[in-house]
Structure formats: C-alpha cells, structure tokens
Design a protein around this motif. Structure first.
Motif, PDB file in Angstrom:
ATOM      1  N   TYR A 158     -19.728  41.859 -26.737  1.00 33.29           N
ATOM      2  CA  TYR A 158     -20.884  41.815 -25.751  1.00 33.29           C
ATOM      3  C   TYR A 158     -22.052  43.026 -26.253  1.00 33.29           C
ATOM      4  O   TYR A 158     -23.126  42.624 -26.236  1.00 33.29           O
ATOM      5  CB  TYR A 158     -20.459  42.261 -24.316  1.00 33.29           C
ATOM      6  CG  TYR A 158     -21.158  41.647 -23.057  1.00 33.29           C
ATOM      7  CD1 TYR A 158     -20.915  40.168 -22.746  1.00 33.29           C
ATOM      8  CD2 TYR A 158     -22.412  42.286 -22.503  1.00 33.29           C
ATOM      9  CE1 TYR A 158     -21.826  39.886 -21.624  1.00 33.29           C
ATOM     10  CE2 TYR A 158     -23.129  42.148 -21.699  1.00 33.29           C
ATOM     11  CZ  TYR A 158     -22.668  40.821 -21.319  1.00 33.29           C
ATOM     12  OH  TYR A 158     -23.551  40.288 -20.022  1.00 33.29           O
ATOM     13  N   GLU A 159     -21.164  44.114 -26.627  1.00 35.75           N
ATOM     14  CA  GLU A 159     -22.123  45.386 -26.891  1.00 35.75           C
ATOM     15  C   GLU A 159     -22.856  45.016 -28.297  1.00 35.75           C
ATOM     16  O   GLU A 159     -23.913  45.116 -28.381  1.00 35.75           O
ATOM     17  CB  GLU A 159     -21.167  46.417 -27.350  1.00 35.75           C
ATOM     18  CG  GLU A 159     -21.715  47.952 -26.904  1.00 35.75           C
ATOM     19  CD  GLU A 159     -22.749  47.787 -25.632  1.00 35.75           C
ATOM     20  OE1 GLU A 159     -23.862  48.173 -25.737  1.00 35.75           O
ATOM     21  OE2 GLU A 159     -22.202  47.903 -24.670  1.00 35.75           O
ATOM     22  N   ILE A 189     -25.741  42.627 -27.417  1.00 35.94           N
ATOM     23  CA  ILE A 189     -26.885  43.326 -26.917  1.00 35.94           C
ATOM     24  C   ILE A 189     -27.725  44.065 -27.865  1.00 35.94           C
ATOM     25  O   ILE A 189     -29.091  44.168 -27.941  1.00 35.94           O
ATOM     26  CB  ILE A 189     -26.324  44.208 -25.826  1.00 35.94           C
ATOM     27  CG1 ILE A 189     -25.915  43.738 -24.339  1.00 35.94           C
ATOM     28  CG2 ILE A 189     -27.396  45.490 -25.423  1.00 35.94           C
ATOM     29  CD1 ILE A 189     -25.492  44.517 -23.396  1.00 35.94           C
ATOM     30  N   ILE A 202     -21.128  36.027 -20.061  1.00 35.70           N
ATOM     31  CA  ILE A 202     -22.436  35.633 -20.243  1.00 35.70           C
ATOM     32  C   ILE A 202     -23.673  36.841 -19.857  1.00 35.70           C
ATOM     33  O   ILE A 202     -23.487  37.284 -19.006  1.00 35.70           O
ATOM     34  CB  ILE A 202     -22.859  34.348 -19.404  1.00 35.70           C
ATOM     35  CG1 ILE A 202     -21.676  33.335 -19.613  1.00 35.70           C
ATOM     36  CG2 ILE A 202     -24.313  34.090 -19.548  1.00 35.70           C
ATOM     37  CD1 ILE A 202     -21.520  32.221 -18.426  1.00 35.70           C
ATOM     38  N   LYS A 203     -24.794  36.703 -20.748  1.00 38.12           N
ATOM     39  CA  LYS A 203     -25.817  37.663 -20.231  1.00 38.12           C
ATOM     40  C   LYS A 203     -27.049  36.500 -20.111  1.00 38.12           C
ATOM     41  O   LYS A 203     -27.271  35.710 -20.845  1.00 38.12           O
ATOM     42  CB  LYS A 203     -26.111  38.565 -21.302  1.00 38.12           C
ATOM     43  CG  LYS A 203     -27.219  39.596 -20.716  1.00 38.12           C
ATOM     44  CD  LYS A 203     -27.374  40.828 -21.788  1.00 38.12           C
ATOM     45  CE  LYS A 203     -28.550  41.498 -21.178  1.00 38.12           C
ATOM     46  NZ  LYS A 203     -30.059  41.361 -21.350  1.00 38.12           N
ATOM     47  N   SER A 204     -27.621  36.705 -18.938  1.00 36.94           N
ATOM     48  CA  SER A 204     -28.459  35.482 -18.725  1.00 36.94           C
ATOM     49  C   SER A 204     -29.799  36.089 -17.785  1.00 36.94           C
ATOM     50  O   SER A 204     -29.320  37.145 -16.963  1.00 36.94           O
ATOM     51  CB  SER A 204     -27.870  34.435 -18.078  1.00 36.94           C
ATOM     52  OG  SER A 204     -27.418  34.587 -16.693  1.00 36.94           O
ATOM     53  N   HIS A 242     -29.114  34.626 -22.497  1.00 36.77           N
ATOM     54  CA  HIS A 242     -29.498  35.512 -23.624  1.00 36.77           C
ATOM     55  C   HIS A 242     -28.258  35.221 -24.764  1.00 36.77           C
ATOM     56  O   HIS A 242     -28.528  35.155 -25.851  1.00 36.77           O
ATOM     57  CB  HIS A 242     -29.438  36.859 -23.305  1.00 36.77           C
ATOM     58  CG  HIS A 242     -30.620  37.340 -22.189  1.00 36.77           C
ATOM     59  ND1 HIS A 242     -30.926  38.409 -21.741  1.00 36.77           N
ATOM     60  CD2 HIS A 242     -31.721  36.429 -21.784  1.00 36.77           C
ATOM     61  CE1 HIS A 242     -32.020  38.473 -21.012  1.00 36.77           C
ATOM     62  NE2 HIS A 242     -32.332  37.230 -20.792  1.00 36.77           N
ATOM     63  N   TYR A 278     -28.929  47.793 -16.933  1.00 36.87           N
ATOM     64  CA  TYR A 278     -27.914  46.933 -17.374  1.00 36.87           C
ATOM     65  C   TYR A 278     -26.854  47.682 -18.330  1.00 36.87           C
ATOM     66  O   TYR A 278     -25.366  47.576 -17.880  1.00 36.87           O
ATOM     67  CB  TYR A 278     -28.269  46.046 -18.631  1.00 36.87           C
ATOM     68  CG  TYR A 278     -27.678  44.811 -18.581  1.00 36.87           C
ATOM     69  CD1 TYR A 278     -27.988  43.597 -18.061  1.00 36.87           C
ATOM     70  CD2 TYR A 278     -26.443  44.445 -19.501  1.00 36.87           C
ATOM     71  CE1 TYR A 278     -27.212  42.420 -17.896  1.00 36.87           C
ATOM     72  CE2 TYR A 278     -25.902  43.301 -19.537  1.00 36.87           C
ATOM     73  CZ  TYR A 278     -26.373  42.249 -18.928  1.00 36.87           C
ATOM     74  OH  TYR A 278     -25.592  40.925 -18.971  1.00 36.87           O
ATOM     75  N   GLU A 296     -31.459  39.769 -14.443  1.00 42.64           N
ATOM     76  CA  GLU A 296     -30.616  39.553 -15.489  1.00 42.64           C
ATOM     77  C   GLU A 296     -29.078  39.851 -15.025  1.00 42.64           C
ATOM     78  O   GLU A 296     -28.919  40.810 -14.337  1.00 42.64           O
ATOM     79  CB  GLU A 296     -30.945  40.741 -16.737  1.00 42.64           C
ATOM     80  CG  GLU A 296     -32.478  40.338 -17.144  1.00 42.64           C
ATOM     81  CD  GLU A 296     -32.747  41.266 -18.385  1.00 42.64           C
ATOM     82  OE1 GLU A 296     -32.846  40.699 -19.513  1.00 42.64           O
ATOM     83  OE2 GLU A 296     -32.716  42.563 -18.168  1.00 42.64           O
ATOM     84  N   ILE A 297     -28.311  38.757 -15.665  1.00 39.44           N
ATOM     85  CA  ILE A 297     -27.165  38.825 -15.155  1.00 39.44           C
ATOM     86  C   ILE A 297     -26.107  39.057 -16.142  1.00 39.44           C
ATOM     87  O   ILE A 297     -25.980  38.451 -17.340  1.00 39.44           O
ATOM     88  CB  ILE A 297     -26.757  37.347 -14.188  1.00 39.44           C
ATOM     89  CG1 ILE A 297     -27.970  37.175 -13.346  1.00 39.44           C
ATOM     90  CG2 ILE A 297     -25.716  37.069 -13.838  1.00 39.44           C
ATOM     91  CD1 ILE A 297     -28.452  35.793 -13.077  1.00 39.44           C
ATOM     92  N   LYS A 298     -24.692  39.684 -15.510  1.00 38.62           N
ATOM     93  CA  LYS A 298     -23.499  39.609 -16.574  1.00 38.62           C
ATOM     94  C   LYS A 298     -22.727  38.830 -15.639  1.00 38.62           C
ATOM     95  O   LYS A 298     -22.364  39.286 -14.578  1.00 38.62           O
ATOM     96  CB  LYS A 298     -23.096  41.027 -16.675  1.00 38.62           C
ATOM     97  CG  LYS A 298     -21.859  40.976 -17.638  1.00 38.62           C
ATOM     98  CD  LYS A 298     -21.558  42.187 -18.208  1.00 38.62           C
ATOM     99  CE  LYS A 298     -20.381  42.208 -19.119  1.00 38.62           C
ATOM    100  NZ  LYS A 298     -19.087  42.241 -18.679  1.00 38.62           N
ATOM    101  N   SER A 299     -22.039  37.503 -16.292  1.00 40.09           N
ATOM    102  CA  SER A 299     -21.133  36.970 -15.436  1.00 40.09           C
ATOM    103  C   SER A 299     -19.981  36.214 -16.229  1.00 40.09           C
ATOM    104  O   SER A 299     -20.060  36.270 -17.596  1.00 40.09           O
ATOM    105  CB  SER A 299     -21.845  35.800 -14.695  1.00 40.09           C
ATOM    106  OG  SER A 299     -22.634  34.886 -15.681  1.00 40.09           O
ATOM    107  N   GLU A 300     -18.937  35.711 -15.563  1.00 41.06           N
ATOM    108  CA  GLU A 300     -18.245  34.809 -16.428  1.00 41.06           C
ATOM    109  C   GLU A 300     -18.164  33.749 -15.740  1.00 41.06           C
ATOM    110  O   GLU A 300     -18.811  33.653 -14.371  1.00 41.06           O
ATOM    111  CB  GLU A 300     -16.727  35.404 -16.451  1.00 41.06           C
ATOM    112  CG  GLU A 300     -16.048  35.551 -15.082  1.00 41.06           C
ATOM    113  CD  GLU A 300     -14.712  36.545 -15.254  1.00 41.06           C
ATOM    114  OE1 GLU A 300     -13.819  35.978 -15.049  1.00 41.06           O
ATOM    115  OE2 GLU A 300     -14.970  37.957 -15.583  1.00 41.06           O
TER     116      GLU A 300
END
Lengths: 323, 323
Positions: A97-98, A101, A194-196, A202, B97, B193-197
């Motif tokens: 994830y890092e 980004i 997920i990043k969105s 994203h 973020y 902006e979202i962080k999700s699973e």
C-alpha cells in the motif's frame, strides 16, 4: 545487487566451476569482496562448493523467495517482474500500500518470509510464521469503477485455487467471499485493500496468504482444527518458489481475462469453484445474523440467499458458515 | 505550543494589558522568551500592543487558519478538535490520508494555507493559492459497507452548501456528483478518498476546497469564466476562520444524521439543493458520452437519466454538463 549477480553467473552452467578471478572481473570488485558475498550466500542456505583451483560452483539453492530464486520460474508478462522481498514485515499489504502511494506500478509484488502483524479480513489476525508459507501482495491499477472492486476478490480467489490445482492436483473450494478451503479447513485467504475516490480506483492491493509447508501441530490451538496446508493435504513438501511462479502466472492470466472480457468469465469460474448453490448457510453481516439457502453470487459479487420464510436477500459483506 | 498559550492568555480579557512578568510566570519561561514569541506572532500578522509599563494587549488577529484562531468559534463535538495546520502542503488529502494510515482519529482535520499539488476529481488540478481560500480535509471512520461511500460525498456536498448559505445567505447549487456552483460557476469542490477492503471502510478522507476571498481575475485564464468565489458573489471579504467553524459544524451535523438516520435525510436534502430533475444533460463516463434527461439520484448516489430514445440508464461516475 551483487548477490543476485553472483547467483546468476553461477546458475548459467550448474556443472562448471567459475573462478573467483572471473567473478571479480565480471562484477568489477575484489576477490575478497566476492568471497564475502559467497559467505553471505551460504549463510542464507546456498550450498556453494569452493575449490582453491577451480573456483565456485552452486550445488543447491535454499527455498527462499528472493527475486533471484523466483525469476527463473516466472512466465508472466508484468506480474512479479519487480519483487520487493523482505525477511519480516508487519504485513505485505501495508508495505505494498505504501509503495503504491509512492507510485509503484501495476504488477509489482511484495513478499515477506514472515509477518509480525499479518491480517485477514475485518482486522483479524493471519498466522504468519517464517519460511513455511506464502505471504504475497500484488499492486493492481485497474481502470474500473470502485463498485467493481469486489470482482477483483473473486478473480483472485479463482486464480489462487487454480494455481493450487495446477501445482498439486488438489481441488479446493472457494468459500464466499475470500477463503479457500480444503476438506473444510482454511488453506488460504485473500485480503484486498483499495484506495479509491468516488469515480475511480487508484489502486488495489491484492493480498494472499497461503499455508504451504506448515504442519498441523504448528498452528495456534484456536485454529488447529480449522486450518490446513498444502503439505498436510498432499503429504509432500511444497517448493515455495515454484508455487509462487504458478500463482503469479494464474493471477496475471485471470486479471487479464477480467480486464479484457469482463466479469462473465470470472463469475462462471468462481461459481464452479465455490459450489455454493443450495448450501444451507448462516450469515453474520454488520451485526445481524440470518439463516437461509444460498442461491448464487450476483454479478457484483454479492451473495444472494433465500431466508427460511422465502425472502430473497442480497448480502454484500459478512461471514458465512455452512450448516 | 507556546504561541497558542500566549494568545489564549491575551484573549481572556481583550481590553486589559497582561504584563511580561505575568506571562513569563504563567508559562514558566524567561521574559526574553516571551518577547521573542510576541515578535514571532507579530510576524504572523497579530497586532499586539506593547507598553513598557503595562505589558501586552492583543489588538487584532490575522485571518489565518491556525487551531488557536479557529477554536474560539468552534461548536463541534469532535470535528476539528484536533487541527493539523500547515502553510503549504502538496495536498491536504494526501496529508490526511497519511495521518489516517498512522492511526489519526475520526474528526481530525488537516488545513493548509496553500497546496502545491491541489487535486480535484480524477486527478485534475485544484487551484490553491495561499491565504485566500480554504483547503481542508477531515478524517472519517464510518462503520458502513464500502458501496455506501458515495453517500459520504453527497452528505458533504449538502453540509458545504448549507455552511455557505448560513454564512452568506447565498443559495448555491450542487452539481452531481461533487461540485458546488453559484450562478453556473464553480465555487467549491469535494474529493473523497477512501481506504477500504471488500467488507469495510478503513477510513474516508473528506477533502473540500472552497474559493472564499479570491478575486475573479486571479484565477488562471482557463478557468476564469468557470470559477467564482464567495467574495465575488457577495462583494464582502469572508472571515475564513469563522467560515471554517461553520463548515465543520455543518459537516459534523450531517455526518451524524447520516450515521444515525441513514441515507434518506441526506438524499432528500441533496435532491433539494441539486434540483437536477428534468435537466437536460450530457454525460461523459468511462470514455462514453450520452445525452438525456436527468431523472434523479438513486439511493446509492448514482445518477439516473433517460436517454433520447427513452432508455433509463444508471450512471455511477462521470462528468455532467447541463445543456
């Protein structure tokens, strides 16, 4: 990295010796520097024969998941062309994830030999002891709307079971949404992060944990009757590096199918591996519990069940139990 | 931080002087240290009267968005109780973020006086010159399924227009999905902006950019006829710190409504502010273009249109143009 260069040269002709002089010439470093690296490689488990007259020869490689060990087996286009390898990470997903980004590209892979904070769905722990199993994350950058992200989970589950089948002949079962079972016990799990933004994804971090060479008795008590490994089920030690190559190949294949042909092929294959239709299930979803008969998985990856009083419900997230 | 402490003490009784001795006693530092901080505060725009006999008195505060300037106006429970303030950031969303990944809590706010890489939807640029406008991000950790994330965008749009209305009396229009227009020109934009699973949201970064005191002629040529500011529309300079307090209050209010009462109230209010029903629109979505009549926004925040040949379509993401 010099270790990788030395291994590459030694691997070229496994039967012949390569002199220290030749190596030092090729890599433009002193013979002492070469000797130090050889010593380091031995400490990693490489069996390297050294003869004062003839030089070095690679006898055997350890089953570690460094790029140089995996690459010779890899038949992918992009997946795993860059592998970020670590002895220990908190979690491969967090690291990936890092990296994502910071701009890492689609297909870059993170592998760790162990995880100190291995995670499953919903913040649960994923047991991650060193050198036995596989903890891997792939960075994906699909140009799809965010609501299709759950199809990536289904896609990855299909790829993982097919890699297991191709490698071992086993035919595991997918348990909605993201577990892989063998004889009712968990062999692998997926965790996609997920990043969105509202309109677009994203990136997706496709995280996979597969129990490969761990013995039943090594699992913590609480999960000993619930978990299994490829070795337990086949009775054979898994070559982890070969397995990783298979897995990345299947992941890339199914990801391409998803991007090119859309969800139909994914759903068809998922349904075949999941055999969920008609199963009696108990579902816990956002604190609520319900029982019913599984009807199918719809085109967004949601589970459709028929409750005891004949009502159809659509479950987007939760835990199921076969009853 | 000492500056904040000094300001707090000076603000207690704005008419009275506070001696250097008193300040140095209260803050447990030397009188020279106090004098240095006073000099620093003056450089930030604070007008502080200094009398050799009586001490210090705060005459006027600059319109900067530091926590100590905003806090006196803030009537929220959680939102903005922690404000991370910066002169310049690449983008407040990126900073928030990163903070959220490191564990920052719901309601923590990031504010920058300017952004060097201010972003709008789909990676577009958001023009972010210093000290004129507002660039703010709030960290949210709602326990909702990921597919409901788009409701957070709708919720934030409603909160933003209501803050604008309460502060200025203006009645802007929401343009699906996340723009705020006044007389057809863009005044504000949202970027969540979202962080999700698959099953849950880890966090949402609610990013808001609002043009407050910027003059029309200061916008870049390309957007000069497309953008506006609160000052342009009202003819009055906006007190940015007061405005931030209003905005955070509205955001918290609507967020609580969303969590407690669900989407119905949000959708109702959104529809009232958007007045989209019956508008002729041209839509670009994932490379495709279509024309039609806007019917409404459905309960997941997707736009429903009727195309020219009478077909109903559901648009989850894209750009619309009123035609």
């Amino acid at each position: 990295m010099m270790d990788e260069e030395i291994l590459k040269l030694l691997r070229k002709d496994p039967t012949a010796f390569l002199s220290g002089e030749e190596l030092s010439h090729r890599l433009k470093v002193s013979r002492t520097a070469i000797w130090k690296r050889i010593r380091h490689l031995r400490s990693l488990g490489y069996e390297i024969e050294a003869s004062t007259h003839s030089g070095y020869r690679l006898i055997q490689s350890p089953d570690i998941l460094t790029p140089s060990e995996i690459t010779p087996f890899l038949k992918t286009g992009r997946f795993g062309k860059t592998i970020h390898y670590f002895h220990t990470l908190e979690s491969t997903n967090s690291q990936a994830y890092e990296l994502a980004i910071q701009g890492a590209e689609e297909g870059e892979v993170v592998i760790a030999e162990s995880q100190s904070k291995g995670r499953g769905r919903l913040g649960r722990i994923w047991f991650s002891p060193p050198y036995l199993n596989l903890y891997l994350s792939v960075i994906l950058r699909p140009e799809i709307p965010p609501h299709q992200a759950s199809l990536i989970t289904l896609m990855a589950a299909v790829a993982a079971v097919e890699a297991i089948e191709i490698y071992s002949g086993l035919r595991p079962l997918i348990k909605w949404p993201n577990d892989i079972l063998m004889n009712g016990r968990k062999m692998a799990g997926l965790l996609n992060e997920i990043k969105s933004e509202a309109d677009r994804i994203h990136f997706v971090i496709l995280g996979i944990g597969i129990n490969l060479n761990i013995d039943q008795k090594m699992f913590p008590k609480e999960i000993q009757t619930l978990a299994t490994s490829l070795k337990e089920e086949t009775g054979k030690v898994v070559s982890r590096k070969t397995f990783v190559a298979y897995l990345l190949q299947e992941l890339e294949k199914w990801y391409n199918i998803f991007l090119e042909e859309g969800k139909t092929a994914i759903l068809k294959s998922w349904r075949r591996w999941a055999q969920i239709k008609g199963k009696q299930v108990k579902i816990t979803s956002f604190g609520e519990t319900m029982r019913g008969t599984a009807i199918n998985v719809d085109s967004d990856g949601a589970l459709i069940i028929e409750t005891e009083d004949g009502e159809r419900k659509r479950v987007v997230a939760g835990d199921i139990e076969y009853i």
